[in-house]
Motif scaffolding. Structure first.
Motif, PDB file in Angstrom:
ATOM      1  N   LEU A  23       0.844  -1.182   0.000  1.00 48.65           N
ATOM      2  CA  LEU A  23       0.000   0.000   0.000  1.00 48.65           C
ATOM      3  C   LEU A  23       0.885   1.239   0.000  1.00 48.65           C
ATOM      4  O   LEU A  23       1.716   1.413   0.901  1.00 48.65           O
ATOM      5  N   ALA A  24       0.697   2.087  -1.006  1.00 49.29           N
ATOM      6  CA  ALA A  24       1.492   3.300  -1.137  1.00 49.29           C
ATOM      7  C   ALA A  24       0.649   4.513  -0.788  1.00 49.29           C
ATOM      8  O   ALA A  24      -0.497   4.633  -1.205  1.00 49.29           O
ATOM      9  N   SER A  25       1.240   5.423  -0.031  1.00 54.46           N
ATOM     10  CA  SER A  25       0.529   6.655   0.319  1.00 54.46           C
ATOM     11  C   SER A  25       1.514   7.813   0.338  1.00 54.46           C
ATOM     12  O   SER A  25       2.726   7.618   0.481  1.00 54.46           O
ATOM     13  N   GLY A  26       0.982   9.016   0.157  1.00 51.75           N
ATOM     14  CA  GLY A  26       1.797  10.216   0.255  1.00 51.75           C
ATOM     15  C   GLY A  26       2.411  10.668  -1.051  1.00 51.75           C
ATOM     16  O   GLY A  26       3.155  11.645  -1.076  1.00 51.75           O
ATOM     17  N   TYR A  27       2.091   9.999  -2.155  1.00 50.20           N
ATOM     18  CA  TYR A  27       2.681  10.383  -3.434  1.00 50.20           C
ATOM     19  C   TYR A  27       1.631  11.086  -4.275  1.00 50.20           C
ATOM     20  O   TYR A  27       0.530  10.585  -4.444  1.00 50.20           O
ATOM     21  N   THR A  28       1.990  12.248  -4.819  1.00 52.88           N
ATOM     22  CA  THR A  28       1.029  13.020  -5.598  1.00 52.88           C
ATOM     23  C   THR A  28       1.473  13.244  -7.041  1.00 52.88           C
ATOM     24  O   THR A  28       0.781  13.875  -7.809  1.00 52.88           O
ATOM     25  N   GLY A  29       2.626  12.720  -7.400  1.00 57.55           N
ATOM     26  CA  GLY A  29       3.142  12.912  -8.743  1.00 57.55           C
ATOM     27  C   GLY A  29       2.387  12.079  -9.762  1.00 57.55           C
ATOM     28  O   GLY A  29       1.703  11.122  -9.441  1.00 57.55           O
ATOM     29  N   ARG A  30       2.549  12.477 -11.040  1.00 60.23           N
ATOM     30  CA  ARG A  30       1.839  11.769 -12.099  1.00 60.23           C
ATOM     31  C   ARG A  30       2.565  10.508 -12.495  1.00 60.23           C
ATOM     32  O   ARG A  30       1.942   9.510 -12.853  1.00 60.23           O
ATOM     33  N   ARG A  31       3.872  10.541 -12.468  1.00 61.87           N
ATOM     34  CA  ARG A  31       4.643   9.371 -12.866  1.00 61.87           C
ATOM     35  C   ARG A  31       5.233   8.691 -11.646  1.00 61.87           C
ATOM     36  O   ARG A  31       5.666   9.348 -10.711  1.00 61.87           O
ATOM     37  N   SER A  32       5.227   7.375 -11.686  1.00 57.49           N
ATOM     38  CA  SER A  32       5.814   6.611 -10.589  1.00 57.49           C
ATOM     39  C   SER A  32       6.455   5.350 -11.136  1.00 57.49           C
ATOM     40  O   SER A  32       6.023   4.811 -12.157  1.00 57.49           O
ATOM     41  N   TYR A  33       7.461   4.938 -10.478  1.00 62.07           N
ATOM     42  CA  TYR A  33       8.185   3.717 -10.826  1.00 62.07           C
ATOM     43  C   TYR A  33       8.246   2.881  -9.564  1.00 62.07           C
ATOM     44  O   TYR A  33       8.724   3.339  -8.530  1.00 62.07           O
ATOM     45  N   MET A  34       7.733   1.664  -9.646  1.00 58.97           N
ATOM     46  CA  MET A  34       7.639   0.817  -8.471  1.00 58.97           C
ATOM     47  C   MET A  34       8.216  -0.564  -8.763  1.00 58.97           C
ATOM     48  O   MET A  34       8.243  -1.002  -9.921  1.00 58.97           O
ATOM     49  N   ALA A  35       8.658  -1.213  -7.709  1.00 61.72           N
ATOM     50  CA  ALA A  35       9.319  -2.503  -7.903  1.00 61.72           C
ATOM     51  C   ALA A  35       9.240  -3.348  -6.648  1.00 61.72           C
ATOM     52  O   ALA A  35       8.975  -2.848  -5.551  1.00 61.72           O
ATOM     53  N   TRP A  36       9.482  -4.628  -6.844  1.00 61.87           N
ATOM     54  CA  TRP A  36       9.666  -5.567  -5.747  1.00 61.87           C
ATOM     55  C   TRP A  36      11.106  -6.049  -5.768  1.00 61.87           C
ATOM     56  O   TRP A  36      11.636  -6.410  -6.823  1.00 61.87           O
ATOM     57  N   PHE A  37      11.700  -6.048  -4.593  1.00 60.92           N
ATOM     58  CA  PHE A  37      13.036  -6.599  -4.397  1.00 60.92           C
ATOM     59  C   PHE A  37      12.952  -7.694  -3.349  1.00 60.92           C
ATOM     60  O   PHE A  37      11.963  -7.796  -2.617  1.00 60.92           O
ATOM     61  N   ARG A  38      13.985  -8.492  -3.261  1.00 62.49           N
ATOM     62  CA  ARG A  38      14.044  -9.498  -2.210  1.00 62.49           C
ATOM     63  C   ARG A  38      15.475  -9.665  -1.741  1.00 62.49           C
ATOM     64  O   ARG A  38      16.421  -9.395  -2.484  1.00 62.49           O
ATOM     65  N   GLN A  39      15.604 -10.106  -0.494  1.00 60.93           N
ATOM     66  CA  GLN A  39      16.920 -10.372   0.068  1.00 60.93           C
ATOM     67  C   GLN A  39      16.863 -11.628   0.899  1.00 60.93           C
ATOM     68  O   GLN A  39      16.120 -11.707   1.890  1.00 60.93           O
ATOM     69  N   ALA A  40      17.629 -12.607   0.488  1.00 57.13           N
ATOM     70  CA  ALA A  40      17.736 -13.863   1.219  1.00 57.13           C
ATOM     71  C   ALA A  40      18.903 -13.770   2.197  1.00 57.13           C
ATOM     72  O   ALA A  40      19.817 -12.963   2.001  1.00 57.13           O
ATOM     73  N   PRO A  41      18.891 -14.572   3.257  1.00 55.56           N
ATOM     74  CA  PRO A  41      19.984 -14.533   4.242  1.00 55.56           C
ATOM     75  C   PRO A  41      21.344 -14.746   3.585  1.00 55.56           C
ATOM     76  O   PRO A  41      21.531 -15.679   2.803  1.00 55.56           O
ATOM     77  N   GLY A  42      22.262 -13.845   3.882  1.00 56.51           N
ATOM     78  CA  GLY A  42      23.611 -13.975   3.359  1.00 56.51           C
ATOM     79  C   GLY A  42      23.783 -13.560   1.919  1.00 56.51           C
ATOM     80  O   GLY A  42      24.871 -13.708   1.355  1.00 56.51           O
ATOM     81  N   LYS A  43      22.719 -13.040   1.311  1.00 54.94           N
ATOM     82  CA  LYS A  43      22.798 -12.629  -0.091  1.00 54.94           C
ATOM     83  C   LYS A  43      22.470 -11.158  -0.238  1.00 54.94           C
ATOM     84  O   LYS A  43      21.859 -10.550   0.638  1.00 54.94           O
ATOM     85  N   GLU A  44      22.874 -10.606  -1.376  1.00 53.15           N
ATOM     86  CA  GLU A  44      22.565  -9.217  -1.644  1.00 53.15           C
ATOM     87  C   GLU A  44      21.097  -9.076  -2.081  1.00 53.15           C
ATOM     88  O   GLU A  44      20.494 -10.019  -2.584  1.00 53.15           O
TER      89      GLU A  44
END
Length: 122
Positions: A23-44
């Protein structure tokens, strides 16, 4: 300042599915770039999937065909549908957002959620 709150993580067996939400809040701009990242133990931390304001998407090779990123622009919610989960998908998953365009699966984003744990057992 954008606030991002993830939910939907949990524990599943290999082959199962989960849907993450951000859930995203507080953004009022017209363009947005969103992503999912992940981090496993011991990894970048690694980029998993990204989407822009026009609905253009990109996926990491490791999840292509299994994960789907989408966005509800009315509710301001980012989703990650994860199917055919594998033990190697186990990680903390983070939602990220920015108003600037950048390399979509590189962690240039200024706004991050706290993360949600996904655990896949064999």
């Amino acid at each position: 300042q954008i606030s991002l709150v993830e939910s939907g993580g949990g524990s599943v067996q290999a082959g199962g599915s989960l849907r993450l939400s951000c859930l995203a809040s507080g953004y009022t701009g017209r363009r947005s770039y969103m992503a999912w990242f992940r981090q496993a133990p011991g990894k970048e931390r690694e980029g998993v999937a990204a989407i822009d304001s026009d609905g253009w998407t990109v996926y990491a090779d490791s999840v292509e065909g299994r994960f789907t990123i989408s966005k509800d622009n009315v509710k301001n919610i980012l989703y990650l549908q994860m199917n055919s989960l594998k033990p190697e998908d186990t990680a903390i998953y983070y939602c990220a957002a920015d108003s600037r365009r950048g390399l979509p699966l590189i962690s240039y984003y200024q706004n991050w959620g706290q993360g949600t744990q996904v655990t896949v057992s064999s």
